[in-house]
Design an enzyme around this catalytic site. Structure first.
Site, PDB file in Angstrom:
ATOM      1  N   SER A 143     -53.403 -30.731 -25.023  1.00 11.87           N
ATOM      2  CA  SER A 143     -54.395 -31.786 -24.805  1.00 11.87           C
ATOM      3  C   SER A 143     -55.580 -31.559 -25.715  1.00 11.87           C
ATOM      4  CB  SER A 143     -54.863 -31.765 -23.343  1.00 11.87           C
ATOM      5  OG  SER A 143     -55.945 -32.650 -23.129  1.00 11.87           O
ATOM      6  N   TYR A 156     -58.720 -27.357 -15.876  1.00 17.72           N
ATOM      7  CA  TYR A 156     -57.706 -28.025 -16.697  1.00 17.72           C
ATOM      8  C   TYR A 156     -57.809 -27.575 -18.152  1.00 17.72           C
ATOM      9  CZ  TYR A 156     -55.033 -31.758 -18.940  1.00 17.72           C
ATOM     10  OH  TYR A 156     -54.121 -32.463 -19.699  1.00 17.72           O
TER      11      TYR A 156
END
Length: 263
Positions: A143, A156
């Protein structure tokens, strides 16, 4: 054009979002696809769809990647039934947007088990055969959050930073064996990811016009299969912002503060 024809492509988290679109495109291009996810019912529906639409050879297995024993058992079944993997796409993962002091140890452990340890476990299952055959491709869905950490994504981002670090080291380890390692770093993608990560819906709504389509990301991933592509970064402007952040983190945080606090 036909580099995937007859090749075995394994995709984790294949029941929806990016994983589903990768499965569809790989099947369309003639790959033998192996789809893994926690929901067997969803996988079986996708299996029927791909078989009818493309006449594709599709195998489905229920798998929770956070369970190391289950990973070993399922991959052994795949090797016995389908054969060895040419491409592994580690796509399974999730996020929760919370400030650091609102995240407890159980949440942290659970996310690391899926996003990081599960990815490692699946990779370790396919690497011995890839090394022996001196070919193969590991594609890890990371990501942009693994390059630019923002408020409410401390946990995250930590998992995605870990995926990038692991992938970069792995790439060097397997280079001599002819194995490719690609990290895929998308920005926000229009999937059900945000139904878990952003329960209020406010963040998803505020960035709706910037969201990528799953099909767009999947096309880049499938197009890079079995090629020596180091990274796939989407969208381009966010990748540029990531490079700026690496070079001038203080400046980027000062001018990007408003955007960082959209969650």
């Amino acid at each position: 054009m036909n580099q995937l024809k007859g090749k075995t492509v394994i995709v984790t988290g294949a029941s929806g979002g990016i994983g589903l679109e990768i499965a569809r495109l790989a099947a369309e291009k003639g790959a033998r696809t192996v789809l893994l996810a926690r929901s067997l019912a969803k996988l079986e529906s996708i299996q029927a769809e791909l078989a009818e639409k493309y006449g594709a050879e599709v195998y489905v297995y229920q798998l929770d990647v956070s369970d190391a024993n289950m990973v070993e058992q399922v991959f052994k079944k795949i090797f016995d039934t389908v054969g060895e993997a040419d491409v592994l796409v580690n796509n399974a993962g999730y996020g929760i947007f919370k400030e650091a002091d609102q995240t407890d140890a159980k949440e942290a452990e659970a996310m690391f088990r899926v996003n990081v340890l599960g990815l490692m476990a699946c990779t370790n299952m396919v690497l011995p055969a890839m090394k022996r055959r001196r070919q193969g491709h590991i594609m890890n869905i990371a990501s942009q959050a693994g390059k630019i950490a923002t408020p409410k994504s401390s946990l995250y981002s930590a998992t995605k930073f870990a995926v990038l670090g692991y992938s970069n080291a792995l790439r060097l380890e397997v280079m001599e064996y002819g194995i490719h390692v690609t990290t895929v770093n998308p920005g926000p993608v229009e999937t059900n990811f945000f139904s878990i990560a952003d329960e209020s819906g406010s963040y998803a709504k505020s960035i709706a016009r910037f969201m990528l389509k799953s099909e767009e990301v999947a096309a880049k991933v499938v197009g890079a299969m079995l090629t020596n592509k180091r990274e796939i970064n989407l969208p381009g402007w966010m990748n540029a912002a990531g490079k700026l952040y690496t070079l001038f983190p203080g400046t980027a945080e000062f001018f990007g503060k408003k955007a960082f606090f959209k969650k």
